[in-house]
Design an enzyme around this catalytic site. Structure first.
Site, short mmCIF file in Angstrom:
data_model
loop_
_atom_site.label_atom_id
_atom_site.label_comp_id
_atom_site.label_asym_id
_atom_site.label_seq_id
_atom_site.Cartn_x
_atom_site.Cartn_y
_atom_site.Cartn_z
N HIS A 46 0.83 -1.21 0.00
CA HIS A 46 0.00 0.00 0.00
C HIS A 46 0.86 1.26 0.00
CE1 HIS A 46 -4.04 1.72 0.49
NE2 HIS A 46 -3.40 2.72 1.04
N ASP A 48 0.23 5.51 -1.15
CA ASP A 48 -0.78 6.49 -1.55
C ASP A 48 -0.24 7.61 -2.42
OD1 ASP A 48 -3.52 5.99 -0.45
OD2 ASP A 48 -2.42 5.76 1.41
N GLU A 159 -9.02 1.48 -2.77
CA GLU A 159 -9.03 1.59 -1.30
C GLU A 159 -10.38 2.09 -0.78
OE1 GLU A 159 -6.40 3.31 2.46
OE2 GLU A 159 -6.13 4.17 0.47
N HIS A 186 -13.38 2.19 3.59
CA HIS A 186 -12.30 3.04 4.08
C HIS A 186 -12.70 3.47 5.50
CE1 HIS A 186 -9.49 6.53 4.32
NE2 HIS A 186 -8.69 5.59 3.85
N HIS A 227 -8.97 -1.49 7.22
CA HIS A 227 -10.01 -0.46 7.42
C HIS A 227 -11.36 -1.02 7.84
CE1 HIS A 227 -8.06 3.32 6.40
NE2 HIS A 227 -7.48 2.73 5.37
N HIS A 248 -2.58 -3.01 4.69
CA HIS A 248 -1.80 -2.10 5.53
C HIS A 248 -2.43 -2.05 6.93
CE1 HIS A 248 -4.89 0.31 3.62
NE2 HIS A 248 -4.59 1.42 4.28
N ASP A 361 1.95 2.05 3.82
CA ASP A 361 1.05 3.22 3.82
C ASP A 361 1.82 4.51 3.59
OD1 ASP A 361 -1.46 4.36 3.81
OD2 ASP A 361 -1.81 4.17 5.95
#
Length: 439
Positions: A46, A48, A159, A186, A227, A248, A361
């Site tokens: 993961h 971003d 995600e 999420h 999440h 993650h 992350d």
């Protein structure tokens, strides 16, 4: 539709795992890590960066040069420097990266679908812009091939279940465009699944949520349980026929945050054959830091609670000075690479070495632990574990072999299920009925 190939777990093990027999002579820790990562691609679950490119540069790759350091690039007020660029990916020996095509849950409906398509296109544009370094990958065999060609394999993860707009047709379109996992929620609940950080609405998955998981199995898309609430984790593990991932997440026994994974669920993941990819966010890997963050938030609320409360509401200068004074008296606890290593070791102890991986992350967190500030730091983490007595075989599993196995097994399940049934026509309304507020 691109037909994904799969390679057997035995082939993954034979090609990638490093056994004791490979150790002809003692080697330094750095030499061991170099040898492991030359044979086994390091796979991060993961990152971003695509969303940061959207926010900071309006999704325009001409405004950012990933072939050079991104540390000094301008950042929004209060945001950290970027944690990712190609030189640091190379220094970190990254073999494959799942890029998150995150869309903020505040964006819903057709707008969320459009934004997801734009983010998928952005990932592909990154590969097109830097073809010597980055290449799209869609299955385990692609990752192995690109690693041998000394390119970083790029995979796509959606995600948040809100990004399909409650449509299995949209889910299938994302798969055809290259998405290989979807995080079921999420930070907020969807209409069919509960998030870890929202009030329970469904106590797991609704009937449509179960249909989403089954369709993901048929497609060969990994079910990502980062999440989601523990009830949702358990429901998905009950329904799925393929191994799941946590792209993650860390260990809840060490940090009591609902984003982390309890020992009971870790044992279910082991039985399922899945993998938990450990997150580097300080609040998820340090209980002291989690508590400090809660206390800081309480102090902020005491000083400023719009629209009616707060000691210094409407007085930003006094609020800033008071917060600075509070932080001077209550310094944030240090969080280091060793805290992340503790989570990795705990997951290995509870679930086994076959069920742990890396899911940093990076560029989705405000900062990493000391020693894990960016994508160049993975070898330092593996070195820490080597010094704790990890074997080459277990380090290879952590680095990427576990995820390669899960990808291959998910594709094998897909091949079987696709021969048994066609695409699902399930809808939210048909399975779950109208929402409670409907007339």
């Amino acid at each position: 539709m691109r037909r994904a190939r799969f390679i057997s777990s035995a082939a993954v093990a034979a090609a990638l795992l490093l056994g004791a027999a490979a150790l002809a002579a003692p080697a330094s820790d750095s030499a061991r890590i170099d040898r492991i990562l030359a044979q086994t691609p390091l796979i991060d679950g993961h990152n971003d960066l695509p969303w940061e490119i959207r926010v900071r540069f309006a999704g325009d790759l001409t405004r950012i040069d990933l072939s050079a350091s991104t540390l000094a690039l301008p950042a929004p007020a209060g945001a950290p420097p970027l944690m990712t660029d190609i030189p640091r990916l190379r220094a970190g020996r990254v073999g494959a990266q799942f890029w998150s095509v995150f869309v903020d849950p505040a964006i819903q409906g057709a707008a969320a679908v459009q934004a997801t398509l734009e983010q998928i296109e952005l990932v592909k544009a990154m590969c097109a812009r830097y073809p010597k370094d980055l290449a799209m990958a869609y299955d385990a065999a692609d990752i192995v091939r690109e690693h041998r060609a000394h390119r970083i394999a790029c995979l796509i993860g959606v995600e948040g279940g809100h990004q399909i707009n409650d449509s299995l047709a949209v889910l299938r379109a994302y798969y055809d465009l290259g998405a290989r996992y979807m995080t079921l929620t999420h930070a907020a609940n969807t209409a069919w699944a509960d998030s870890a950080t929202d009030a329970p609405a469904h106590h797991g998955l609704t009937a449509f949520g179960e249909a989403v998981v089954r369709e993901m199995n048929r497609l060969g898309m990994l079910v990502d349980l980062s999440h989601v609430s523990e009830d949702t984790m358990r429901a998905a593990l009950r329904v799925t026929q393929a191994p799941v991932i946590f792209s993650h997440s860390s260990a809840r026994a060490l940090v009591d945050h609902p984003r982390d994974v309890s020992d009971a669920v870790l044992r279910l993941v082991a039985a399922n054959g899945g993998v938990v990819m450990v997150n580097f966010l300080p609040d998820y890997v340090s209980e002291a830091k989690r508590r400090w963050t809660a206390e800081f938030a309480a102090e902020q609320a005491r000083l400023n609670s719009p629209p009616f409360g707060g000691l210094y509401i409407g007085q930003p200068e006094r609020i800033a000075a008071a917060l600075e004074s509070w932080q001077a008296q209550h310094p944030a606890p240090a969080v280091t690479l060793k805290d992340v290593a503790d989570h990795i070791e705990h997951i290995r102890q509870v679930a086994g070495a076959d069920h742990v991986g890396l899911g940093s992350d990076f560029d989705g967190i405000p900062g990493g632990p000391e020693g894990l500030e960016g994508v160049d730091k993975y070898p330092a983490l593996l070195t820490e574990l080597a010094q704790r007595g990890w074997s080459d075989a277990d380090l290879a599993k952590l680095a990427g072999a576990n995820l390669l196995r899960v990808l291959s097994q998910a594709q094998a399940v897909s091949a079987r299920l696709s021969g048994e049934r066609g695409p699902s026509n399930a809808t939210l309304g048909a399975l779950d009925g109208p929402p409670p507020h409907s007339p």
